[in-house]
Scaffold this motif. Structure first.
Motif, PDB file in Angstrom:
ATOM      1  N   VAL A 229       0.823  -1.202   0.000  1.00  0.00           N
ATOM      2  CA  VAL A 229       0.000   0.000   0.000  1.00  0.00           C
ATOM      3  C   VAL A 229       0.859   1.255   0.000  1.00  0.00           C
ATOM      4  O   VAL A 229       1.845   1.351   0.739  1.00  0.00           O
ATOM      5  CB  VAL A 229      -0.931   0.014   1.236  1.00  0.00           C
ATOM      6  N   GLU A 230       0.471   2.218  -0.845  1.00  0.00           N
ATOM      7  CA  GLU A 230       0.998   3.574  -0.734  1.00  0.00           C
ATOM      8  C   GLU A 230      -0.164   4.542  -0.813  1.00  0.00           C
ATOM      9  O   GLU A 230      -0.909   4.553  -1.790  1.00  0.00           O
ATOM     10  CB  GLU A 230       2.001   3.899  -1.825  1.00  0.00           C
ATOM     11  N   MET A 231      -0.339   5.343   0.227  1.00  0.00           N
ATOM     12  CA  MET A 231      -1.374   6.376   0.267  1.00  0.00           C
ATOM     13  C   MET A 231      -0.693   7.729   0.370  1.00  0.00           C
ATOM     14  O   MET A 231       0.282   7.895   1.100  1.00  0.00           O
ATOM     15  CB  MET A 231      -2.301   6.155   1.460  1.00  0.00           C
ATOM     16  N   ARG A 232      -1.262   8.713  -0.342  1.00  0.00           N
ATOM     17  CA  ARG A 232      -0.600  10.018  -0.366  1.00  0.00           C
ATOM     18  C   ARG A 232      -1.626  11.115  -0.566  1.00  0.00           C
ATOM     19  O   ARG A 232      -2.566  10.972  -1.350  1.00  0.00           O
ATOM     20  CB  ARG A 232       0.430  10.049  -1.497  1.00  0.00           C
ATOM     21  N   THR A 233      -1.440  12.234   0.121  1.00  0.00           N
ATOM     22  CA  THR A 233      -2.225  13.436  -0.118  1.00  0.00           C
ATOM     23  C   THR A 233      -1.340  14.650   0.102  1.00  0.00           C
ATOM     24  O   THR A 233      -0.370  14.599   0.860  1.00  0.00           O
ATOM     25  CB  THR A 233      -3.455  13.506   0.794  1.00  0.00           C
ATOM     26  N   THR A 234      -1.670  15.751  -0.573  1.00  0.00           N
ATOM     27  CA  THR A 234      -0.922  16.985  -0.392  1.00  0.00           C
ATOM     28  C   THR A 234      -1.643  17.912   0.572  1.00  0.00           C
ATOM     29  O   THR A 234      -1.070  18.369   1.558  1.00  0.00           O
ATOM     30  CB  THR A 234      -0.732  17.692  -1.753  1.00  0.00           C
ATOM     31  N   ASN A 235      -2.913  18.185   0.320  1.00  0.00           N
ATOM     32  CA  ASN A 235      -3.706  19.048   1.192  1.00  0.00           C
ATOM     33  C   ASN A 235      -4.871  18.239   1.754  1.00  0.00           C
ATOM     34  O   ASN A 235      -5.975  18.262   1.223  1.00  0.00           O
ATOM     35  CB  ASN A 235      -4.228  20.260   0.410  1.00  0.00           C
ATOM     36  N   GLY A 236      -4.608  17.502   2.804  1.00  0.00           N
ATOM     37  CA  GLY A 236      -5.613  16.643   3.411  1.00  0.00           C
ATOM     38  C   GLY A 236      -4.954  15.734   4.419  1.00  0.00           C
ATOM     39  O   GLY A 236      -3.841  15.990   4.880  1.00  0.00           O
ATOM     40  N   ILE A 256       1.228   7.164   3.745  1.00  0.00           N
ATOM     41  CA  ILE A 256       1.208   5.870   4.412  1.00  0.00           C
ATOM     42  C   ILE A 256       1.792   4.858   3.451  1.00  0.00           C
ATOM     43  O   ILE A 256       1.377   4.765   2.295  1.00  0.00           O
ATOM     44  CB  ILE A 256      -0.216   5.424   4.803  1.00  0.00           C
ATOM     45  N   ARG A 257       2.757   4.087   3.919  1.00  0.00           N
ATOM     46  CA  ARG A 257       3.279   2.949   3.180  1.00  0.00           C
ATOM     47  C   ARG A 257       3.206   1.735   4.091  1.00  0.00           C
ATOM     48  O   ARG A 257       3.622   1.798   5.236  1.00  0.00           O
ATOM     49  CB  ARG A 257       4.715   3.181   2.716  1.00  0.00           C
ATOM     50  N   ALA A 258       2.705   0.626   3.571  1.00  0.00           N
ATOM     51  CA  ALA A 258       2.539  -0.552   4.411  1.00  0.00           C
ATOM     52  C   ALA A 258       2.437  -1.795   3.553  1.00  0.00           C
ATOM     53  O   ALA A 258       2.090  -1.724   2.368  1.00  0.00           O
ATOM     54  CB  ALA A 258       1.291  -0.418   5.290  1.00  0.00           C
ATOM     55  N   THR A 259       2.738  -2.933   4.154  1.00  0.00           N
ATOM     56  CA  THR A 259       2.555  -4.227   3.518  1.00  0.00           C
ATOM     57  C   THR A 259       1.492  -4.993   4.280  1.00  0.00           C
ATOM     58  O   THR A 259       1.585  -5.163   5.505  1.00  0.00           O
ATOM     59  CB  THR A 259       3.866  -5.027   3.502  1.00  0.00           C
ATOM     60  N   VAL A 267      -1.317  -1.319  -4.277  1.00  0.00           N
ATOM     61  CA  VAL A 267      -2.486  -0.484  -4.010  1.00  0.00           C
ATOM     62  C   VAL A 267      -2.016   0.959  -3.881  1.00  0.00           C
ATOM     63  O   VAL A 267      -1.179   1.269  -3.031  1.00  0.00           O
ATOM     64  CB  VAL A 267      -3.223  -0.920  -2.727  1.00  0.00           C
ATOM     65  N   ARG A 268      -2.573   1.860  -4.726  1.00  0.00           N
ATOM     66  CA  ARG A 268      -2.204   3.270  -4.699  1.00  0.00           C
ATOM     67  C   ARG A 268      -3.465   4.094  -4.472  1.00  0.00           C
ATOM     68  O   ARG A 268      -4.428   4.012  -5.241  1.00  0.00           O
ATOM     69  CB  ARG A 268      -1.549   3.681  -6.017  1.00  0.00           C
ATOM     70  N   VAL A 269      -3.456   4.891  -3.401  1.00  0.00           N
ATOM     71  CA  VAL A 269      -4.606   5.715  -3.030  1.00  0.00           C
ATOM     72  C   VAL A 269      -4.099   7.147  -2.889  1.00  0.00           C
ATOM     73  O   VAL A 269      -3.320   7.433  -1.975  1.00  0.00           O
ATOM     74  CB  VAL A 269      -5.243   5.224  -1.712  1.00  0.00           C
ATOM     75  N   ARG A 270      -4.554   8.049  -3.781  1.00  0.00           N
ATOM     76  CA  ARG A 270      -3.934   9.369  -3.832  1.00  0.00           C
ATOM     77  C   ARG A 270      -4.949  10.470  -4.069  1.00  0.00           C
ATOM     78  O   ARG A 270      -5.880  10.310  -4.855  1.00  0.00           O
ATOM     79  CB  ARG A 270      -2.872   9.411  -4.945  1.00  0.00           C
ATOM     80  N   SER A 271      -4.718  11.604  -3.403  1.00  0.00           N
ATOM     81  CA  SER A 271      -5.476  12.833  -3.638  1.00  0.00           C
ATOM     82  C   SER A 271      -4.528  14.010  -3.515  1.00  0.00           C
ATOM     83  O   SER A 271      -3.530  13.945  -2.776  1.00  0.00           O
ATOM     84  CB  SER A 271      -6.634  12.970  -2.649  1.00  0.00           C
ATOM     85  N   VAL A 272      -4.832  15.077  -4.213  1.00  0.00           N
ATOM     86  CA  VAL A 272      -4.075  16.313  -4.038  1.00  0.00           C
ATOM     87  C   VAL A 272      -4.781  17.205  -3.026  1.00  0.00           C
ATOM     88  O   VAL A 272      -4.226  17.557  -1.992  1.00  0.00           O
ATOM     89  CB  VAL A 272      -3.888  17.052  -5.377  1.00  0.00           C
ATOM     90  N   ASN A 273      -6.029  17.557  -3.300  1.00  0.00           N
ATOM     91  CA  ASN A 273      -6.790  18.433  -2.409  1.00  0.00           C
ATOM     92  C   ASN A 273      -7.951  17.646  -1.805  1.00  0.00           C
ATOM     93  O   ASN A 273      -9.087  17.730  -2.260  1.00  0.00           O
ATOM     94  CB  ASN A 273      -7.311  19.648  -3.177  1.00  0.00           C
ATOM     95  N   GLY A 274      -7.648  16.862  -0.788  1.00  0.00           N
ATOM     96  CA  GLY A 274      -8.668  16.048  -0.145  1.00  0.00           C
ATOM     97  C   GLY A 274      -8.024  14.959   0.695  1.00  0.00           C
ATOM     98  O   GLY A 274      -6.796  14.807   0.728  1.00  0.00           O
ATOM     99  N   ASN A 275      -8.853  14.183   1.365  1.00  0.00           N
ATOM    100  CA  ASN A 275      -8.366  13.123   2.228  1.00  0.00           C
ATOM    101  C   ASN A 275      -8.225  11.809   1.467  1.00  0.00           C
ATOM    102  O   ASN A 275      -8.895  11.585   0.465  1.00  0.00           O
ATOM    103  CB  ASN A 275      -9.319  12.924   3.417  1.00  0.00           C
ATOM    104  N   ALA A 276      -7.351  10.942   1.983  1.00  0.00           N
ATOM    105  CA  ALA A 276      -7.171   9.602   1.419  1.00  0.00           C
ATOM    106  C   ALA A 276      -7.380   8.594   2.542  1.00  0.00           C
ATOM    107  O   ALA A 276      -6.720   8.664   3.580  1.00  0.00           O
ATOM    108  CB  ALA A 276      -5.781   9.453   0.817  1.00  0.00           C
ATOM    109  N   GLN A 277      -8.315   7.666   2.335  1.00  0.00           N
ATOM    110  CA  GLN A 277      -8.632   6.687   3.362  1.00  0.00           C
ATOM    111  C   GLN A 277      -8.525   5.268   2.814  1.00  0.00           C
ATOM    112  O   GLN A 277      -8.976   4.982   1.701  1.00  0.00           O
ATOM    113  CB  GLN A 277     -10.048   6.900   3.913  1.00  0.00           C
ATOM    114  N   LEU A 278      -7.940   4.386   3.626  1.00  0.00           N
ATOM    115  CA  LEU A 278      -7.891   2.959   3.342  1.00  0.00           C
ATOM    116  C   LEU A 278      -8.755   2.261   4.378  1.00  0.00           C
ATOM    117  O   LEU A 278      -8.505   2.383   5.577  1.00  0.00           O
ATOM    118  CB  LEU A 278      -6.456   2.446   3.413  1.00  0.00           C
ATOM    119  N   ARG A 279      -9.776   1.526   3.909  1.00  0.00           N
ATOM    120  CA  ARG A 279     -10.754   0.940   4.825  1.00  0.00           C
ATOM    121  C   ARG A 279     -10.799  -0.579   4.668  1.00  0.00           C
ATOM    122  O   ARG A 279     -10.509  -1.118   3.600  1.00  0.00           O
ATOM    123  CB  ARG A 279     -12.150   1.521   4.539  1.00  0.00           C
ATOM    124  N   ARG A 280     -11.235  -1.256   5.735  1.00  0.00           N
ATOM    125  CA  ARG A 280     -11.356  -2.719   5.741  1.00  0.00           C
ATOM    126  C   ARG A 280     -12.798  -3.143   5.545  1.00  0.00           C
ATOM    127  O   ARG A 280     -13.718  -2.555   6.116  1.00  0.00           O
ATOM    128  CB  ARG A 280     -10.867  -3.289   7.070  1.00  0.00           C
TER     129      ARG A 280
END
Length: 293
Positions: A229-236, A256-259, A267-280
């Motif tokens: 997993v790699e999750m990324r946001t700039t403004n959020g 967030i980076r995780a295995t 898995v890539r979850v990305r936003s520039v202006n907003g939140n990024a969430q990884l859910r189960r």
């Protein structure tokens, strides 16, 4: 989808120009069933659906027949717009269905519309827009898709809402994208709007990509997922309710980076202006509640 400063500027222009140019005067008119398409489609084939403005709604079929109905809405006088046409091509690998405005074109790799001073092209090289007139017509596609049929959806302006049983690719510009499938992966990209992608299982080696520029992204994975997993946001903010995925980052680079498990699926979850969430999701497809911050 890489987020460069030029893309952010384009996104801002799209939001201001596309929404501001619509002709919203007068009552809304509707013509139902202006387009209908049916064919038997076995599992493993792909439906490619392209639309300029309106909506795409997908639900599971109860048999092996793909059914698509297109309704047309417009504002202004009661004369039905004449610059909207439809195209449906079949092949050994699936079907390509398009709503085309003006002298546009539609292939698997290139979708464009050109009418009343508005030019839009969505292809391998990305998105190109030019607005000089007013858009009036919107096509609302309602789809019943057989089990195991893959989806490749494009909608420039409007909401995509899809529920199916096979991998999905969806691309939007102005509107929200919501994808639910029992068999992922999902690749969902947007510019102005939220993205919500939910998959209760993962198959194959393809990656999960959930991204937007202006909006929040939510990626729901099975609790037993094997993923890198790699999750990324700039403004959020970045948030995960997988216990092994803990965030860290700096003010302008939150990551967030995780295995998870064996780390099989990227898995890539990305936003520039907003939140990024990884859910189960549990075995029944229900989401766990996020802990209080």
């Amino acid at each position: 989808m890489s987020f460069r400063p030029s893309m952010i500027l384009v996104a801002c222009c799209i939001a201001l120009t596309a929404c501001g140019r619509d002709d919203d005067s007068g009552p809304e008119h509707r013509a139902e069933g202006v387009f209908r398409y049916e064919r038997a489609m076995p599992a493993g084939q792909t439906l490619m659906l392209r639309n300029l403005a309106g909506a795409i709604t997908v639900e599971p079929a109860t048999d092996d027949t793909l059914r698509i109905v297109g309704d047309l809405t417009w504002r202004g006088d009661d004369r039905q717009p004449t610059d909207v046409s439809f195209r449906a091509d079949t092949s050994a690998t699936g079907a390509l269905v398009c709503a085309i405005v003006g002298d546009g074109r539609c292939t698997a790799d290139n979708f464009s519309s050109n009418s009343s001073g508005n030019r839009i092209t969505f292809g391998k090289r990305g998105l190109s827009l030019g607005f000089g007139g007013r858009k009036r017509a919107r096509v609302h596609f309602a789809v019943r898709v057989p089990a195991g049929v893959k989806l490749d959806l494009v909608l420039v302006e409007g909401n995509i809402v899809s529920a199916s049983t096979a991998p999905v690719r969806a691309r939007g510009v102005n509107g929200n994208v919501t994808i639910v499938t029992s068999v992922g992966p999902v690749q969902a990209e947007n510019v102005n709007g939220n993205v919500d992608a939910r998959m209760t299982t993962l198959s194959g080696s393809d990656s999960v990509k959930v991204s937007t520029v202006n909006g929040s992204v939510f990626a729901f994975l099975p609790e037993t997922a094997d993923a890198t997993v790699e999750m990324r946001t700039t403004n959020g903010s970045v948030v995960s309710d997988f216990p092994t995925a803990v965030g860290s980052g700096q003010r302008f680079d939150k990551v967030i980076r995780a295995t998870l498990g064996a780390g099989t699926t990227p898995v890539r979850v990305r936003s520039v202006n907003g939140n990024a969430q990884l859910r189960r999701l549990d075995a029944a497809g229900r989401a766990y509640e996020l802990p209080e911050p």
